[in-house]
Design an enzyme around this catalytic site. Structure first.
Site, short mmCIF file in Angstrom:
data_model
loop_
_atom_site.label_atom_id
_atom_site.label_comp_id
_atom_site.label_asym_id
_atom_site.label_seq_id
_atom_site.Cartn_x
_atom_site.Cartn_y
_atom_site.Cartn_z
N ARG A 67 11.59 -11.06 13.06
CA ARG A 67 11.39 -11.31 11.63
C ARG A 67 10.67 -12.65 11.39
O ARG A 67 10.05 -12.83 10.35
CB ARG A 67 12.76 -11.32 10.94
CG ARG A 67 12.72 -10.84 9.50
CD ARG A 67 14.10 -10.50 8.99
NE ARG A 67 15.06 -11.54 9.31
CZ ARG A 67 16.34 -11.31 9.65
NH1 ARG A 67 16.80 -10.08 9.70
NH2 ARG A 67 17.14 -12.31 9.92
N TYR A 120 1.56 -15.06 -14.81
CA TYR A 120 1.57 -13.66 -14.39
C TYR A 120 2.81 -12.99 -15.00
O TYR A 120 3.94 -13.39 -14.73
CB TYR A 120 1.60 -13.63 -12.87
CG TYR A 120 1.66 -12.26 -12.25
CD1 TYR A 120 0.59 -11.38 -12.37
CD2 TYR A 120 2.77 -11.86 -11.52
CE1 TYR A 120 0.64 -10.13 -11.78
CE2 TYR A 120 2.82 -10.61 -10.93
CZ TYR A 120 1.75 -9.75 -11.07
OH TYR A 120 1.80 -8.51 -10.49
N ASP A 191 0.81 -21.24 -9.51
CA ASP A 191 0.19 -20.03 -8.98
C ASP A 191 -1.30 -20.29 -8.83
O ASP A 191 -2.00 -20.55 -9.81
CB ASP A 191 0.48 -18.86 -9.94
CG ASP A 191 0.04 -17.51 -9.38
OD1 ASP A 191 -1.00 -17.46 -8.71
OD2 ASP A 191 0.73 -16.51 -9.65
N LYS A 216 -5.00 -10.50 -3.55
CA LYS A 216 -6.24 -10.61 -4.32
C LYS A 216 -7.37 -11.12 -3.43
O LYS A 216 -7.88 -10.39 -2.61
CB LYS A 216 -6.00 -11.50 -5.54
CG LYS A 216 -4.74 -11.12 -6.36
CD LYS A 216 -4.93 -9.86 -7.16
CE LYS A 216 -3.65 -9.28 -7.75
NZ LYS A 216 -2.90 -10.17 -8.62
C1 LIG Z 1 -1.43 -10.10 -8.84
C2 LIG Z 1 -0.85 -11.42 -9.10
C3 LIG Z 1 0.40 -11.76 -8.60
C4 LIG Z 1 1.28 -10.76 -7.89
O1 LIG Z 1 0.76 -10.30 -6.69
P1 LIG Z 1 1.20 -8.89 -6.08
O2 LIG Z 1 0.78 -8.99 -4.67
O3 LIG Z 1 0.47 -7.86 -6.86
O4 LIG Z 1 2.69 -8.78 -6.23
C5 LIG Z 1 0.86 -13.03 -8.83
N1 LIG Z 1 0.14 -13.93 -9.52
C6 LIG Z 1 -1.06 -13.63 -10.01
C7 LIG Z 1 -1.81 -14.66 -10.79
C8 LIG Z 1 -1.60 -12.37 -9.83
O5 LIG Z 1 -2.77 -12.06 -10.37
#
Ligand SMILES: *Cc1c(COP(=O)(O)O)cnc(C)c1O
Length: 401
Positions: A67, A120, A191, A216
């Site tokens: 893990r 988000y 973020d 992303k």
């Molecule tokens: C898409 C996104 C997330 C979440 O990511 P996932 O992998 O889809 O859970 C978090 N913060 C931002 C700004 C995002 O665009």
């Protein structure tokens, strides 16, 4: 390349390309880090096992069980720690789980957290379904309209930001906000998904924790779900580590490899996303049906000066507000697009469109409009093809717009 040139400070793009390159054995070896899939770790003897266990509990990044992740995970962690300029990285199964990990690691019953209103949106569900049940209070603030100092309470433990914000790309003054929070002993998390970690280094600007959905731009190919948390200190690493282990978080080695592969081309992809998105944003600004384009790289954007100061580039996300259209007409516009896919998420090579939900927009204090907003992710297609697609959709939906 066998090792970094002695005495040479390599540029970030060069370091990303060579991060984790395995050492040669017998004069030869593969270019790439191997994908080390394992559920457990074997030891030479019980003393070696005990030694690993002790080093691990003392905070060292060594694996004593599957893990914890082996070489592939380690290579990715080292690469993102270098990218974000941090102390230690944690890999999670999605961007949202990275956010939840930070919240659960830092907040206890009776604690208070301040969260930027443009974050988000699913974070609000973590608050309403999980944090409230644990007796943790979350309040939302507009970092650009509210006075942060007067919103901090004695039990505030965390300031959680996202810059630029989701959907409307409001750029925050991260150094100023961080200074106020840190002065009161409040941890700052932000973020950093929008910049891919490439255009923006929050830890150098005062944040303690940078979170990314590697889903992303780090992936870049719409074929991976993954989150990354980078912290700036051993003390925060210890807190995150405790929660990470308690939650049993881990990712597969194949997914770690995909993220590492994405990192190699992150700078060139993002440069192209920016060029294409700028061309599309400038086109949108000229359309009579459009009243406002949200893209911090545009000189007319209210966040432009801060963006120029704190970011080295802009991503492929462009939103725009219609001048008169109803929601149905905005939906008809999106439906008329042919090259753009319709869907959530972004950061891949392909372009996507999403009609923003009005209730999401109303969560942002900055939002004073009442016309529909469409979010575009501008991919790596030739921008003239994207502009042609948008032009035909404007023409197709024209009577309603
Ligand atoms: C898409 C996104 C997330 C979440 O990511 P996932 O992998 O889809 O859970 C978090 N913060 C931002 C700004 C995002 O665009």
């Amino acid at each position: 390349m066998t090792a970094a040139f002695p005495g040479t400070r390599l540029h970030s793009a060069t370091r990303l390309l060579h991060a984790g390159a395995p050492a040669l054995r017998d004069g030869a070896g593969p270019v790439n880090v191997p994908v080390v899939r394992t559920s457990t770790v074997r030891f030479e003897n019980t003393a070696a096992q005990a030694d690993h266990h002790h080093r691990r509990t003392a905070g060292e990044r060594v694996a004593s069980y599957g893990r914890h992740g082996l070489d592939t995970h380690r290579a990715l962690e080292d690469a993102v720690v270098g990218l974000e300029g941090g102390h230690r990285a944690f890999l999670t199964p999605s961007g949202l789980s990275a956010i939840t990990l930070v919240l659960l690691a830092l907040l206890s019953p009776g604690d208070h957290a301040l969260v930027a209103d443009g974050v988000y949106a699913p974070l609000r569900r973590v608050d309403s379904t999980l944090l409230q049940r644990l007796g943790i209070t979350v309040e939302y603030l507009s970092p650009t309209h509210d006075d942060l100092a007067s919103r901090l309470r004695p039990n505030t433990r965390l300031l959680y930001l996202e810059s630029p914000s989701s959907l409307l790309y409001e750029v925050l003054d991260l150094p100023a906000l961080s200074a106020v929070a840190r002065d009161r002993g409040v941890t700052v998390a932000t973020d950093n998904t929008w910049s891919g970690g490439w255009f923006h280094q929050p830890l150098a600007l005062g944040a303690n924790i940078s979170i990314q959905a590697a889903t992303k731009y780090i992936s870049g190919h719409s074929d991976l779900m993954q989150g990354i948390v980078v912290v700036d200190s051993p003390a925060l690493a210890a807190k995150l580590s405790t929660a990470y282990e308690a939650l049993g978080l881990t990712i597969g080695a194949d997914d770690a490899y995909l993220a590492l592969r994405g990192l190699r081309t992150l700078p060139v992809r993002l440069a192209q996303h920016q060029r294409n998105a700028t061309a599309v944003a400038e086109f949108l600004q000229q359309q009579p049906q459009v009243s406002r384009v949200f893209y911090p790289a545009l000189p007319t954007d209210p966040g432009h000066a801060l963006w120029k100061r704190d970011f080295s580039g802009a991503s492929g996300l462009v939103s725009f507000e219609f001048r008169h259209a109803t929601t149905a007409a905005a939906n008809a516009f999106v439906d008329a697009l042919r090259l753009f896919g319709i869907g959530a998420s972004w950061g891949g090579y392909e372009s996507l469109a999403l009609a923003a939900q009005p209730e999401r927009l109303r969560e942002h204090r900055q939002w004073t409009g009442d016309a529909p907003v469409v979010r575009l992710h501008i991919g790596l297609e030739e921008p003239q093809d994207l502009i042609a697609d948008l032009a035909q959709a404007f023409a197709d939906a024209a009577p309603a717009l």
